[in-house]
Design a protein around this motif. Structure first.
Motif, PDB file in Angstrom:
ATOM      1  N   ALA A 133       2.971  -9.530 -15.702  1.00 49.51           N
ATOM      2  CA  ALA A 133       2.724  -8.994 -14.374  1.00 49.51           C
ATOM      3  C   ALA A 133       1.666  -7.920 -14.485  1.00 49.51           C
ATOM      4  O   ALA A 133       1.581  -7.227 -15.510  1.00 49.51           O
ATOM      5  CB  ALA A 133       4.009  -8.424 -13.769  1.00 49.51           C
ATOM      6  N   ALA A 134       0.826  -7.822 -13.430  1.00 48.02           N
ATOM      7  CA  ALA A 134      -0.230  -6.815 -13.466  1.00 48.02           C
ATOM      8  C   ALA A 134      -0.589  -6.455 -12.040  1.00 48.02           C
ATOM      9  O   ALA A 134      -0.181  -7.127 -11.087  1.00 48.02           O
ATOM     10  CB  ALA A 134      -1.453  -7.348 -14.208  1.00 48.02           C
ATOM     11  N   MET A 135      -1.348  -5.357 -11.906  1.00 47.86           N
ATOM     12  CA  MET A 135      -1.780  -4.962 -10.578  1.00 47.86           C
ATOM     13  C   MET A 135      -3.297  -4.881 -10.540  1.00 47.86           C
ATOM     14  O   MET A 135      -3.941  -4.564 -11.553  1.00 47.86           O
ATOM     15  CB  MET A 135      -1.216  -3.584 -10.229  1.00 47.86           C
ATOM     16  N   VAL A 136      -3.841  -5.179  -9.348  1.00 45.45           N
ATOM     17  CA  VAL A 136      -5.285  -5.034  -9.158  1.00 45.45           C
ATOM     18  C   VAL A 136      -5.508  -4.595  -7.716  1.00 45.45           C
ATOM     19  O   VAL A 136      -4.760  -4.984  -6.820  1.00 45.45           O
ATOM     20  CB  VAL A 136      -6.028  -6.347  -9.458  1.00 45.45           C
ATOM     21  N   SER A 179       0.849  -1.173   0.000  1.00 45.20           N
ATOM     22  CA  SER A 179       0.000   0.000   0.000  1.00 45.20           C
ATOM     23  C   SER A 179       0.891   1.232   0.000  1.00 45.20           C
ATOM     24  O   SER A 179       1.791   1.353   0.829  1.00 45.20           O
ATOM     25  CB  SER A 179      -0.889  -0.026   1.248  1.00 45.20           C
ATOM     26  N   VAL A 180       0.649   2.127  -0.944  1.00 40.21           N
ATOM     27  CA  VAL A 180       1.476   3.329  -1.052  1.00 40.21           C
ATOM     28  C   VAL A 180       0.914   4.387  -0.112  1.00 40.21           C
ATOM     29  O   VAL A 180      -0.261   4.732  -0.217  1.00 40.21           O
ATOM     30  CB  VAL A 180       1.472   3.857  -2.506  1.00 40.21           C
ATOM     31  N   ARG A 225       2.899  11.233  -7.057  1.00 43.00           N
ATOM     32  CA  ARG A 225       3.330  10.681  -8.363  1.00 43.00           C
ATOM     33  C   ARG A 225       3.038   9.168  -8.403  1.00 43.00           C
ATOM     34  O   ARG A 225       3.840   8.363  -8.818  1.00 43.00           O
ATOM     35  CB  ARG A 225       4.796  10.994  -8.635  1.00 43.00           C
ATOM     36  N   LEU A 226       1.804   8.839  -7.969  1.00 42.92           N
ATOM     37  CA  LEU A 226       1.386   7.439  -7.880  1.00 42.92           C
ATOM     38  C   LEU A 226       1.424   6.742  -9.238  1.00 42.92           C
ATOM     39  O   LEU A 226       1.902   5.609  -9.364  1.00 42.92           O
ATOM     40  CB  LEU A 226      -0.017   7.373  -7.277  1.00 42.92           C
ATOM     41  N   ARG A 227       0.885   7.417 -10.256  1.00 39.70           N
ATOM     42  CA  ARG A 227       0.858   6.823 -11.613  1.00 39.70           C
ATOM     43  C   ARG A 227       2.252   6.383 -12.040  1.00 39.70           C
ATOM     44  O   ARG A 227       2.467   5.242 -12.425  1.00 39.70           O
ATOM     45  CB  ARG A 227       0.369   7.857 -12.619  1.00 39.70           C
ATOM     46  N   LEU A 247      -5.788   1.533 -14.197  1.00 45.23           N
ATOM     47  CA  LEU A 247      -5.080   2.168 -13.081  1.00 45.23           C
ATOM     48  C   LEU A 247      -4.483   3.512 -13.484  1.00 45.23           C
ATOM     49  O   LEU A 247      -4.452   4.452 -12.698  1.00 45.23           O
ATOM     50  CB  LEU A 247      -3.930   1.263 -12.618  1.00 45.23           C
ATOM     51  N   GLN A 248      -3.984   3.587 -14.724  1.00 42.92           N
ATOM     52  CA  GLN A 248      -3.340   4.823 -15.159  1.00 42.92           C
ATOM     53  C   GLN A 248      -4.365   5.950 -15.286  1.00 42.92           C
ATOM     54  O   GLN A 248      -4.009   7.126 -15.252  1.00 42.92           O
ATOM     55  CB  GLN A 248      -2.602   4.606 -16.491  1.00 42.92           C
ATOM     56  N   GLN A 249      -5.639   5.575 -15.445  1.00 44.65           N
ATOM     57  CA  GLN A 249      -6.664   6.600 -15.562  1.00 44.65           C
ATOM     58  C   GLN A 249      -7.262   6.941 -14.197  1.00 44.65           C
ATOM     59  O   GLN A 249      -7.846   8.007 -14.019  1.00 44.65           O
ATOM     60  CB  GLN A 249      -7.754   6.150 -16.530  1.00 44.65           C
ATOM     61  N   SER A 250      -7.155   6.022 -13.234  1.00 41.50           N
ATOM     62  CA  SER A 250      -7.698   6.269 -11.904  1.00 41.50           C
ATOM     63  C   SER A 250      -6.864   5.487 -10.886  1.00 41.50           C
ATOM     64  O   SER A 250      -7.238   4.403 -10.461  1.00 41.50           O
ATOM     65  CB  SER A 250      -9.167   5.821 -11.862  1.00 41.50           C
ATOM     66  N   PRO A 251      -5.707   6.027 -10.536  1.00 37.97           N
ATOM     67  CA  PRO A 251      -4.780   5.262  -9.698  1.00 37.97           C
ATOM     68  C   PRO A 251      -5.296   5.060  -8.271  1.00 37.97           C
ATOM     69  O   PRO A 251      -6.039   5.883  -7.757  1.00 37.97           O
ATOM     70  CB  PRO A 251      -3.509   6.115  -9.707  1.00 37.97           C
ATOM     71  N   ARG A 252      -4.892   3.945  -7.678  1.00 41.57           N
ATOM     72  CA  ARG A 252      -5.262   3.633  -6.298  1.00 41.57           C
ATOM     73  C   ARG A 252      -3.992   3.285  -5.531  1.00 41.57           C
ATOM     74  O   ARG A 252      -3.033   2.762  -6.114  1.00 41.57           O
ATOM     75  CB  ARG A 252      -6.233   2.443  -6.239  1.00 41.57           C
ATOM     76  N   GLY A 253      -4.002   3.534  -4.232  1.00 41.16           N
ATOM     77  CA  GLY A 253      -2.778   3.370  -3.441  1.00 41.16           C
ATOM     78  C   GLY A 253      -2.519   1.952  -2.962  1.00 41.16           C
ATOM     79  O   GLY A 253      -1.381   1.507  -2.860  1.00 41.16           O
TER      80      GLY A 253
END
Lengths: 110, 886
Positions: free
Chosen positions: B581-584, B552-553, B560-562, B702-708
Motif C-alpha cells: 500500500a502507498a500514498m500519492v 483529504s485531511v 500531526r499530518l506525518r 511524503l514524510q519529508q514534505s507531507p500533503r493533505g
C-alpha cells in the motif's frame, strides 16, 4: 306609410330572413319584399342592413347562395336555407314566440 | 424547367378573390335596379327613381365594404376546410396504402426512426454543450484570461495572485476581473457539527468573481470586498444544489454559521440553480484569502489562479489582448526572475475556453449522424421508387379517372410525410432515450452536460428533420410519378416500368449511399485506430489489481499530518490480503504534480532561465505498489525522515532532459536555497494522460514534505472493492471523522483517461455499422429489383445458350459498378473528413492508408455480399418457364 311601419327590433332580422327563405330560394330584393308583404307592410326592412345580414348568415353556413336567373331574366344571387339554417330557424322561431307571448302578457296585464 | 402543375393551380387560386367584389357589386346593383324600376312604375322619372332607391338603401359603400369583408372571410374559411378535407383524404389514403404494404412501411419507418432519432439525440447534446449561451448575463463579453509563455510554448498558464492584482490595477478593457482556485476532487472543505461530517466541493474566489460573471445570489448577497481581506471573519456562499440537498432549502440558512474545516463561516448568500461555475458539482464558494493564509504562499512563482474578465461594452477581444499583453511585458521587465517568460497573454471567450476541446469531436459525430440520416433517406427513397414503379399502373388509373398530376404528386408526398411522421415520432422516443444514454455515457467527459435535455427546441429540430426527411426521400419518387407517361404504362398492361429513368435514379442513390458509408466507416476506422494507439501506449505502471481510496485531511488536523499518514498506511498494510500500500498526491493519468522551477548547482545558466519540473509527493512503497520499475539508485526508504537530508527520485525524462549523458543518481538540485539529492531513477509514467507527453517528474517523500490531499493505493488479493472498503475502515480506525472523497480502482482511473476517445470511436463505429447495413440493403434492393425486372431478358439469354456463370457475372458487374463508383466518391469525401478529424486523432495519420484500404475492402465485400443473393437468383431463372410466359 312611414307612420305605420316599425323599425325592426335588433336580432329580429336574421330570423325573418330565414323564415322568408323557408318556402324556397329568393334573391335579396325578394327577401325584403316578402318580409314587407307578410307583415302587411308593418315591418320595414332596412335594405342597408339586409345584405350584410344575408352574407353573415351565408358565412355562418345557415344559408347557401348561387347565381341564377330572376323572373325577368336577369342574373341574380339566390339564397336558400341549408339544413343547419332550417334547424336554426326552428329554434329561433320557438324562442321568439315564447318571448313575444311573455312580453304581450305583461303588457296586457298592465 | 417546367413548372410543376401544382404551382399553376396555386396561382389561379390567388387570382380568384377578385370575384368576391364582383359578386357583391352585381348583387347590390340588381337590388337597386329592381327598386328603381318599382319606383318608376309608381310614377317617378327614371332619374328620380334611381336617386330615391339609393337614398332609401342608405350608405351603399358601407354595405358593400361589409359584404365584401364577409365574403372574403367566407372564402378563406372554405379554402381552409377544403384543404383540410383533402388532407384528411390524403392521409386516410396514405395510411391505407401503407397498411397494404406492411413490410415496406415497417422497414421505412424503422430506418427513419433510427436516422431521425440519432440525429435528434446528438443535436440535443450539441445544442446543450456548444450552442446554448452560458447562463450569465451578456455571456459573450465574459473572457477567460491566461498568461502565455511563448518560450515554454504553453499558451494557457494560470496567474499568480500578485500578477492578478497588477493586471486589475493597470487595465482599462474590463469592467471587472475575477479569479478562482478549484481542483476537481481535491479542493474540498469538511462540513462538521451538523449531522454526518461531509466533504463539500469548494471553490476559492477573489473579489470580482461573482460580478465578472454577472451573477447575484438568489438569497442574501455575494461577498463584499472587505470580506476578501485577510483577517476578516470567514464567510461562505452556498450553491443551490447544496442548499436543497444538505440544508433542506431552508431560507434561514443565510446568516447562520457553518463549521467548515473546523472554523466558523457565516453564510451570506445562496446562488440560483443555474449557477454551478466552475464545476458541475459545486457546493460552496469561499474567499481566496482563507486558503492563502494557510497553504498557498503569495509569490509570483505560484501560478494557480484561473482568471475571467468582463469586457467593457465596445472593447474588442483584440484590444483587450493588446492591453493585457502590454501589462504582461511590463511585469516581465519588472520581475524578470519570475515573469521573464510570461510576456504574453491569452484571451478567449469563456464559452470557447470551456467547450474548445470537445467542439471538433462533437461536430464530427453530429456530421456522422447527419450522414446516417442521409443514407436512411436514400434508402427509403429507393424503396419508394421501387414501389412507385410497381404502382405505376395504380397511378395511371387514378390519373385516367381524373386526378391531375399535381394531385398525384401531393398524394405521394403525403405518403412520404406520413412515413416520415411515423418514423419521426418513433425517432423522438429514441432520442429521449438516446440522449439519456449519451449523458450517462459521457458523464464528466463533456462540459456543460447539465444543459443537455430534450426540450421544445430539440423537438422543433426533430420536427424540422422529419419534414425535411419526408420531402427529401419523397420528392424524387413523386416527381418521377408526375412525369411518367401514363398512357404508355396503361398500354404496357402494368407489366413494368417504361424507360430506364427510375433505374438510373435508384442507381445514383445507391452510389451516394455507398459513398457516405465509406466516409462514416473511414471516420470510425480512424477513431478506432487512434484509440488503439492510445491504449497501446505503455502507461508506465501496472493498473490491474489495485484499489484507490481518496481522502483529504482538513487543515486543523494537519499539525500531526506525518504521524497520521504513517499510521493510516501502517493500519492498511496490516489488513489481511494486502500485498502493498502507498500514498500519492496525484494519481497517474489524472494530472501532473506541482509545477516548480529549480536550479542545478553545476549549471550557472539556470539563474536566468530556471528549468521546470513536476513535483510529486509519494509515500514509501509507491513505486512497488504501482509497478513502476526502478532503473538506478534506490527508492525512498523509511529512514528518509524530516530530520534527514531531502532526497528525490526522478523519472527517466527528467534524467534525460536535465542530465543528458550523465548518471543522474548522486546529482543534486536546488529549490530556492534548499538542496535536494537525487538518489534514484524510475521509469516514465504517463502522468498527464495516455496521449500526453511525459513531463520531467521528481518524487519527494511524503514524510519529508507531507500533503493533505491523498490517494491511497492498495494492491492485494481478491476483489478490489471489498479491499478498498476495508482500507476505508482502516482509515476510520485511525480517525472516525475522516471524510472519504472517492473509492475506485486504478483500472477505472485508466479507463476514465480514455473515455472521450473511446466514446468517439464507439459512436462513430455504431453509426458506421448502421450506415454500412443500410447501404448493403440499398444495393441489395436495387439489384433484387433489377433482376426481377430483367427476368424475361435473362431467360431469353439462357435459352439462347448463355451459361449461368455469364448471368452471374452480368448481375455482379452491374452491382459492383455502383459500389465501385460509391467507394471512389466516398474516398474523396473521407479525405476531407479526415482533415477535420486530424486535431482529435492520436498516433494515426489522417490519411492512414491502412484505414482507407480496410474501409475500401470492407465496403466492396459488403457490396459483393449484397449482390450475390440477387445474382444467384438470376442464375436460377428457368428459361422454359420464362418463355412459356410469353
Amino acid at each position: 306609410m312611414a307612420d305605420t311601419s316599425l323599425e325592426l327590433v335588433q336580432g329580429t332580422l336574421d330570423v325573418l330572413i330565414l323564415k322568408s327563405l323557408s318556402w324556397g330560394a329568393l334573391h335579396g330584393y325578394a327577401v325584403a319584399e316578402a318580409i314587407g308583404e307578410r307583415s302587411g307592410q308593418v315591418l320595414k326592412v332596412e335594405e342597408g342592413a339586409l345584405y350584410p345580414a344575408l352574407h353573415r348568415l351565408e358565412k355562418r353556413g345557415l344559408l347557401e347562395a348561387e347565381w341564377g336567373l330572376s323572373e325577368n331574366n336577369r342574373r341574380a344571387k339566390f339564397y336558400k336555407l341549408t339544413s343547419a339554417g332550417r334547424a336554426h330557424l326552428r329554434a329561433e322561431a320557438q324562442t321568439w314566440t315564447r318571448y313575444a307571448a311573455a312580453v304581450s302578457r305583461i303588457l296586457e296585464a298592465a | 424547367m417546367r413548372l410543376p402543375p401544382g404551382f399553376k393551380r396555386l396561382l389561379k387560386l390567388a387570382v380568384r378573390p377578385r370575384a368576391v367584389e364582383q359578386d357583391v357589386d352585381d348583387e347590390l346593383r340588381f337590388h337597386l335596379e329592381l327598386r328603381a324600376e318599382k319606383l318608376q312604375r309608381e310614377g317617378l322619372s327614371p332619374a328620380e327613381a334611381r336617386e330615391t332607391a339609393q337614398r332609401e338603401f342608405g350608405d351603399v359603400e358601407r354595405v358593400r365594404a361589409e359584404c365584401v369583408r364577409l365574403g372574403h372571410e367566407r372564402a378563406a374559411e372554405m379554402k381552409r376546410s377544403l384543404f383540410l378535407d383533402a388532407l384528411a383524404q390524403d392521409l386516410r389514403y396514405a395510411l391505407r396504402t401503407l397498411r397494404k404494404a406492411p413490410a415496406f412501411a415497417l422497414v421505412a419507418i424503422l430506418t427513419l426512426a433510427l436516422g431521425i432519432g440519432s440525429t435528434t439525440a446528438l443535436f440535443s447534446v450539441v445544442r446543450g454543450v456548444l450552442l446554448k449561451p452560458l447562463p450569465f448575463p451578456a455571456p459573450e463579453r465574459v473572457m477567460r484570461l491566461w498568461q502565455a509563455s511563448p518560450a515554454l510554448s504553453s499558451p494557457r498558464v494560470s496567474l499568480s495572485q500578485n500578477d492578478l492584482d497588477d493586471w486589475k490595477a493597470r487595465q482599462q478593457s474590463f469592467s471587472d476581473i475575477g479569479a478562482w482556485w478549484h481542483v476537481e476532487n481535491m479542493s474540498g472543505v469538511d462540513l462538521s457539527g451538523l449531522g454526518d461530517p461531509e466533504e463539500l466541493s469548494a471553490t476559492y474566489v477573489t473579489d470580482g468573481f461573482f460580478s465578472t460573471l454577472g451573477m447575484a445570489p438568489q438569497l442574501g448577497r455575494a461577498m463584499l470586498s472587505e470580506e476578501h481581506q485577510a483577517g476578516h471573519d470567514a464567510v461562505v456562499v452556498v450553491s443551490h444544489e447544496a442548499w436543497t440537498r444538505r440544508f433542506g432549502a431552508d431560507p434561514s440558512l443565510v446568516g447562520r454559521t457553518l463549521t467548515l474545516d473546523g472554523e466558523p463561516h457565516t453564510v451570506v448568500g445562496v446562488m440560483p440553480p443555474s449557477f454551478t461555475f466552475p464545476s458541475e458539482k459545486m457546493d460552496v464558494w469561499l474567499p481566496l484569502s482563507r486558503i492563502n493564509e494557510r497553504s498557498i504562499p503569495r509569490t509570483r512563482f505560484n501560478r494557480f489562479l484561473n482568471a475571467v474578465g468582463r469586457l467593457k461594452p465596445g472593447v474588442t477581444v483584440e484590444a483587450a489582448r493588446l492591453e493585457l499583453g502590454g501589462i504582461a511585458r511590463q511585469l516581465a521587465e519588472a520581475y524578470p526572475e519570475s515573469n521573464a517568460q510570461y510576456g504574453a497573454i491569452t484571451v478567449l471567450p469563456l464559452h470557447e475556453a470551456i467547450t474548445g476541446d470537445v467542439r471538433t469531436a462533437l461536430l464530427v459525430v453530429l456530421g456522422a449522424v447527419g450522414f446516417l440520416l442521409l443514407i436512411a433517406c436514400a434508402n427509403v427513397a429507393n424503396l419508394q421508387l421501387a414501389r412507385a414503379t410497381l404502382r405505376d399502373r395504380e397511378l395511371a388509373v387514378r390519373a385516367a379517372l381524373g386526378a391531375g398530376p399535381g394531385r398525384l404528386v401531393r398524394q405521394l408526398l403525403t405518403e412520404s410525410l406520413v412515413l416520415a411522421g411515423l418514423g419521426g415520432g418513433l425517432g423522438v422516443a429514441l432520442a429521449v432515450w438516446g440522449t439519456e444514454a449519451l449523458v450517462g455515457l459521457s458523464l464528466k467527459q463533456l462540459p456543460r452536460l447539465r444543459e443537455v435535455q430534450v426540450d421544445g427546441e430539440v423537438l422543433a429540430f426533430a420536427a424540422a428533420a422529419t419534414v425535411l426527411t419526408g420531402l427529401l426521400f419523397g420528392l424524387l419518387p413523386a416527381l418521377r410519378a408526375s412525369t411518367t407517361q401514363l398512357e404508355a404504362v396503361l398500354k404496357a398492361g402494368g407489366r413494368g416500368t417504361v424507360g430506364g429513368r427510375g433505374a438510373r435514379l435508384r442507381g445514383l442513390l445507391v452510389v451516394a449511399e455507398v459513398a457516405i458509408a465509406v466516409v462514416l466507416a473511414t471516420g470510425a476506422g480512424l477513431a478506432t485506430r487512434s484509440l488503439a494507439s492510445m491504449l497501446s501506449e505503455d502507461p508506465g505502471f501496472r493498473a490491474e489489481g489495485a484499489a484507490v481510496v481518496s481522502f483529504s485531511v482538513p487543515p486543523p488536523k494537519r499539525e500531526r499530518l506525518r504521524e497520521y499518514l504513517a499510521e493510516v498506511l501502517e493500519q492498511v498494510r496490516a489488513l489481511p490480503g494486502v500485498e502493498s500500500a502507498a500514498m500519492v498526491k496525484t494519481l497517474p493519468l489524472e494530472n501532473v504534480g506541482e509545477d516548480l522551477g529549480f536550479s542545478r548547482p553545476d549549471h550557472p545558466e539556470d539563474e536566468a532561465n530556471p528549468p521546470h519540473m513536476s513535483m510529486m509527493h509519494v509515500s514509501t512503497d509507491y513505486f512497488r505498489t504501482l509497478g513502476i520499475p526502478l532503473l538506478g539508485g534506490r527508492v525512498h526508504e523509511p529512514t528518509d525522515t524530516q530530520d534527514t537530508p531531502l532526497v528525490l527520485v526522478v523519472n527517466q525524462t527528467f534524467a534525460r532532459r536535465f542530465f543528458p549523458g550523465e548518471d543522474v543518481v548522486g546529482k543534486s538540485i536546488k529549490l530556492g536555497t534548499t538542496e535536494l539529492t537525487i538518489v534514484g531513477m524510475v521509469g516514465d509514467v504517463r502522468q498527464a494522460g495516455l496521449a500526453e507527453p511525459v513531463p520531467p517528474l521528481a518524487y519527494l517523500h511524503l514524510q519529508q514534505s507531507p500533503r493533505g490531499a491523498m490517494n491511497l493505493v492498495v494492491r492485494g488479493q481478491g476483489a478490489l472493492l471489498p479491499l478498498a472498503a476495508s482500507a476505508r475502515q482502516a482509515i476510520w480506525s485511525v480517525d472516525p471523522s475522516q471524510t472519504i472523497s472517492r473509492i475506485t480502482t486504478l483500472e477505472q482511473v485508466t479507463a476514465e483517461a480514455v473515455t472521450r476517445p473511446r466514446l468517439l470511436a464507439m459512436m462513430l463505429g455504431l453509426f458506421a455499422v448502421l450506415g454500412l447495413a443500410l447501404a448493403a440493403v440499398g444495393i441489395y434492393g436495387v439489384l433484387a429489383y433489377t433482376v426481377s425486372q430483367r427476368q424475361r431478358e435473362l431467360g431469353v439469354r439462357l435459352a439462347l445458350g448463355a451459361q449461368p456463370a455469364d448471368v452471374l457475372r452480368l448481375v455482379l458487374k452491374s452491382g459492383m459498378a455502383l459500389a465501385g463508383a460509391g467507394v471512389a466518391m466516398g474516398a474523396v469525401g473521407a479525405l476531407g473528413l479526415s482533415r477535420v478529424m486530424g486535431s482529435i486523432l492520436y498516433g494515426v495519420a489522417p490519411h492512414d492508408p491502412l484505414t482507407f484500404g480496410a474501409v475500401t475492402a470492407l465496403l466492396l465485400a459488403v457490396a459483393l455480399l449484397a449482390c450475390l443473393i440477387p445474382a444467384r437468383r438470376a442464375m436460377r431463372v428457368d428459361p422454359a418457364v420464362t418463355l412459356r410466359g410469353e
